[in-house]
Design an enzyme around this catalytic site. Structure first.
Site, short mmCIF file in Angstrom:
data_model
loop_
_atom_site.label_atom_id
_atom_site.label_comp_id
_atom_site.label_asym_id
_atom_site.label_seq_id
_atom_site.Cartn_x
_atom_site.Cartn_y
_atom_site.Cartn_z
N ASP A 61 0.88 -1.17 0.00
CA ASP A 61 0.00 0.00 0.00
C ASP A 61 0.92 1.21 0.00
O ASP A 61 2.10 1.12 0.37
CB ASP A 61 -0.87 -0.05 1.27
CG ASP A 61 -1.67 1.20 1.48
OD1 ASP A 61 -1.51 1.83 2.55
OD2 ASP A 61 -2.40 1.60 0.57
N ASP A 99 0.00 5.17 0.81
CA ASP A 99 -0.16 6.15 1.90
C ASP A 99 -0.27 5.45 3.26
O ASP A 99 -1.12 4.60 3.45
CB ASP A 99 -1.41 7.00 1.64
CG ASP A 99 -1.27 7.84 0.36
OD1 ASP A 99 -2.30 8.21 -0.23
OD2 ASP A 99 -0.12 8.09 -0.07
O1 LIG Z 1 -3.50 4.00 1.51
P1 LIG Z 1 -3.63 4.19 0.00
O2 LIG Z 1 -4.58 3.22 -0.64
O3 LIG Z 1 -2.25 4.22 -0.70
O4 LIG Z 1 -4.24 5.69 -0.23
C1 LIG Z 1 -5.21 6.22 0.65
C2 LIG Z 1 -5.50 7.62 0.14
O5 LIG Z 1 -5.97 7.57 -1.16
C3 LIG Z 1 -6.58 8.32 0.92
O6 LIG Z 1 -7.67 7.43 1.06
C4 LIG Z 1 -8.79 8.09 1.64
O7 LIG Z 1 -9.81 7.13 1.75
P2 LIG Z 1 -11.13 7.26 0.82
O8 LIG Z 1 -10.65 7.10 -0.61
O9 LIG Z 1 -11.71 8.63 1.07
O10 LIG Z 1 -12.01 6.12 1.29
C5 LIG Z 1 -8.46 8.62 3.05
O11 LIG Z 1 -8.20 7.51 3.89
C6 LIG Z 1 -7.22 9.50 3.00
O12 LIG Z 1 -6.82 9.82 4.32
C7 LIG Z 1 -6.09 8.80 2.29
O13 LIG Z 1 -5.00 9.70 2.11
MG LIG Z 2 -2.84 3.32 3.25
#
Ligand SMILES: O=P(O)(O)OC[C@@H](O)[C@H]1O[C@@H](OP(=O)(O)O)[C@@H](O)[C@@H](O)[C@@H]1O
Ligand SMILES: [Mg+2]
Ligand SMILES: [Zn+2]
Length: 178
Positions: free
Chosen positions: A7, A9
């Protein structure tokens, strides 16, 4: 094949509840770049599977996302390693795609890229349950890290067999010790 799916972020770089919206906001978690380089120098293929609904939400565009990934690649290359593949879902929660984790689409793309029928036994490292769920659908072995949203995720029931580590560097140290 020595392949791992990360993953992004909260595992490779700092996450933010306000999304990571620019190259400047894309800041590596200490030890993660070195850990990715160490894996690839040990012969592992490193793939990244990331939800990027910020694109669907209009917070940033594909060009900015690519600039973040160029920064990741350059930092890892600078440590003598290589990020082999990055796949992302640019859709929003209501778009009904099959690639937004916890849906398995990104992991199917990875399996197809490496001409594999599934990802049985391939480690997936995430900070959110949806990362692990998506990987498990293709047979991955789940690893949770406590960085990013990991501490929050730890408060919920985890998939059977999930191994928990402090951060990506600790997961890599574990994988390379065998
Ligand atoms: O952890 P990965 O998959 O690499 O990326 C997560 C991000 O795209 C964002 O995903 C969003 O979730 P929602 O898309 O709003 O459910 C939130 O959790 C944000 O805080 C986060 O930065
Ligand atoms: Mg993540
Ligand atoms: Zn999608």
């Amino acid at each position: 094949m020595k392949l791992i799916v990360l993953d992004r972020d909260g595992v490779i770089n700092r996450d933010s509840d306000a999304f990571v919206k620019s190259v400047e906001e894309w800041i590596p978690i200490p030890g993660s770049i070195e850990a990715i380089a160490q894996l690839s120098k040990a012969g592992w293929k490193v793939a990244v599977a990331t939800n990027q609904s910020g694109i669907a939400r209009g917070l940033f565009n594909g060009e900015t996302l690519e600039a973040m990934h160029d920064k990741l690649r350059q930092l890892v290359n600078g440590q003598g390693g290589r990020v082999d593949l990055i796949v992302h879902c640019a859709h929003g929660p209501d778009d009904g795609c099959d690639c937004r984790k916890p849906s398995p689409g990104l992991f199917r793309q990875i399996a197809q890229h490496y001409a594999m029928n599934d990802l049985t036994g391939i480690p997936v490292v995430g900070d959110s349950l949806r990362d692990l769920t998506a990987g498990l659908a293709l047979g991955c072995t789940p690893y949770l890290v406590k960085t990013g949203k990991g501490e929050r995720t730890l408060q919920k029931p985890l998939p059977e067999g999930t191994q928990v580590f402090s951060d990506l560097a600790a997961v890599v140290q574990h994988l390379l010790q065998d």
